[in-house]
Design a protein around this motif. Structure first.
Motif, PDB file in Angstrom:
ATOM      1  N   GLN A  38      32.885  55.991  94.558  1.00  0.00           N
ATOM      2  CA  GLN A  38      33.425  57.327  94.790  1.00  0.00           C
ATOM      3  C   GLN A  38      34.896  57.157  95.403  1.00  0.00           C
ATOM      4  O   GLN A  38      35.344  56.609  96.601  1.00  0.00           O
ATOM      5  CB  GLN A  38      32.497  58.057  95.997  1.00  0.00           C
ATOM      6  CG  GLN A  38      32.938  59.350  96.110  1.00  0.00           C
ATOM      7  CD  GLN A  38      31.968  60.052  96.728  1.00  0.00           C
ATOM      8  OE1 GLN A  38      31.017  59.605  97.570  1.00  0.00           O
ATOM      9  NE2 GLN A  38      31.924  61.510  96.814  1.00  0.00           N
ATOM     10  N   LYS A  42      36.714  62.748  94.650  1.00  0.00           N
ATOM     11  CA  LYS A  42      36.203  62.829  93.370  1.00  0.00           C
ATOM     12  C   LYS A  42      34.463  62.990  93.679  1.00  0.00           C
ATOM     13  O   LYS A  42      34.152  62.146  94.902  1.00  0.00           O
ATOM     14  CB  LYS A  42      36.587  61.760  92.355  1.00  0.00           C
ATOM     15  CG  LYS A  42      38.035  61.945  92.142  1.00  0.00           C
ATOM     16  CD  LYS A  42      38.363  61.072  90.921  1.00  0.00           C
ATOM     17  CE  LYS A  42      39.525  61.382  90.498  1.00  0.00           C
ATOM     18  NZ  LYS A  42      39.903  60.019  89.534  1.00  0.00           N
ATOM     19  N   GLU A  43      33.697  62.932  92.719  1.00  0.00           N
ATOM     20  CA  GLU A  43      32.306  62.695  92.790  1.00  0.00           C
ATOM     21  C   GLU A  43      31.920  61.508  92.546  1.00  0.00           C
ATOM     22  O   GLU A  43      32.817  60.492  91.961  1.00  0.00           O
ATOM     23  CB  GLU A  43      31.599  63.592  91.766  1.00  0.00           C
ATOM     24  CG  GLU A  43      31.506  65.075  91.982  1.00  0.00           C
ATOM     25  CD  GLU A  43      30.788  65.807  91.092  1.00  0.00           C
ATOM     26  OE1 GLU A  43      30.549  67.091  91.348  1.00  0.00           O
ATOM     27  OE2 GLU A  43      30.123  65.330  90.080  1.00  0.00           O
ATOM     28  N   ARG A  44      30.561  60.995  93.086  1.00  0.00           N
ATOM     29  CA  ARG A  44      30.247  59.683  93.050  1.00  0.00           C
ATOM     30  C   ARG A  44      29.988  59.368  91.340  1.00  0.00           C
ATOM     31  O   ARG A  44      29.376  60.193  90.794  1.00  0.00           O
ATOM     32  CB  ARG A  44      29.132  59.278  93.967  1.00  0.00           C
ATOM     33  CG  ARG A  44      28.801  57.724  93.927  1.00  0.00           C
ATOM     34  CD  ARG A  44      28.046  57.556  95.279  1.00  0.00           C
ATOM     35  NE  ARG A  44      26.971  58.084  95.547  1.00  0.00           N
ATOM     36  CZ  ARG A  44      26.228  58.282  96.686  1.00  0.00           C
ATOM     37  NH1 ARG A  44      26.689  57.295  97.620  1.00  0.00           N
ATOM     38  NH2 ARG A  44      25.310  58.757  96.909  1.00  0.00           N
ATOM     39  N   GLU A  45      30.316  58.144  90.817  1.00  0.00           N
ATOM     40  CA  GLU A  45      30.076  58.186  89.442  1.00  0.00           C
ATOM     41  C   GLU A  45      29.321  56.580  89.500  1.00  0.00           C
ATOM     42  O   GLU A  45      29.633  55.756  90.207  1.00  0.00           O
ATOM     43  CB  GLU A  45      31.432  57.988  88.849  1.00  0.00           C
ATOM     44  CG  GLU A  45      32.553  56.920  88.983  1.00  0.00           C
ATOM     45  CD  GLU A  45      33.846  56.944  88.466  1.00  0.00           C
ATOM     46  OE1 GLU A  45      33.757  57.892  87.449  1.00  0.00           O
ATOM     47  OE2 GLU A  45      34.639  56.133  88.345  1.00  0.00           O
ATOM     48  N   THR A 106      22.513  58.335  86.410  1.00  0.00           N
ATOM     49  CA  THR A 106      22.877  59.209  87.574  1.00  0.00           C
ATOM     50  C   THR A 106      22.473  58.924  88.886  1.00  0.00           C
ATOM     51  O   THR A 106      21.197  58.414  88.899  1.00  0.00           O
ATOM     52  CB  THR A 106      22.458  60.475  86.950  1.00  0.00           C
ATOM     53  OG1 THR A 106      20.927  60.214  86.822  1.00  0.00           O
ATOM     54  CG2 THR A 106      23.144  61.094  85.565  1.00  0.00           C
TER      55      THR A 106
END
Length: 123
Positions: A38, A42-45, A106
């Motif tokens: 992360q 930003k979003e965690r990826e 995810t």
């Protein structure tokens, strides 16, 4: 299962780091393991995933060819070798455990998480 990451730090672009994630308990090989990251704002990826035996791996396109995920079930540890690092790799890196038998990229399917380790890549 409890997870503890280590190995983060500051590195120049083009350099390498190896992250480790140590798991507690005797059922480490019951979990597929993943690495996520992360970046600020930003979003965690998803970054990478490895199967229970270590025979199968999956990577995000952004790290394919540069990062390698591996595991040592005897040591209850999963690793992320990161080469050719770029400033855009700067993030907090998390390891996570997935008890299901489907390849998931995810975070929703990963039930256990470490506290994260900071990786900073300078240009």
């Amino acid at each position: 299962v409890q997870l503890v990451e280590s190995g983060g730090g500051l590195v120049q672009a083009g350099g390498s780091l190896r992250l480790s994630c140590a798991a507690s308990g005797r059922t480490f090989n019951s979990y597929a393991m993943g690495w996520f990251r992360q970046a600020p704002g930003k979003e965690r990826e998803f970054v990478a995933r490895i199967s229970r035996s270590g025979s199968r791996t999956n990577y995000a396109d952004s790290v394919k060819g540069r990062f390698t995920i591996s595991r040592d079930n005897a040591k209850n540890t999963v690793y992320l070798q990161m080469n050719s690092l770029k400033p855009e790799d700067t993030a907090v890196y998390y390891c996570a455990a997935d008890s299901t038998f489907v390849v998931h990229t995810t975070e929703l399917f990963y039930g256990y998480w470490g506290q994260g380790t900071q990786v900073t890549v300078s240009s």
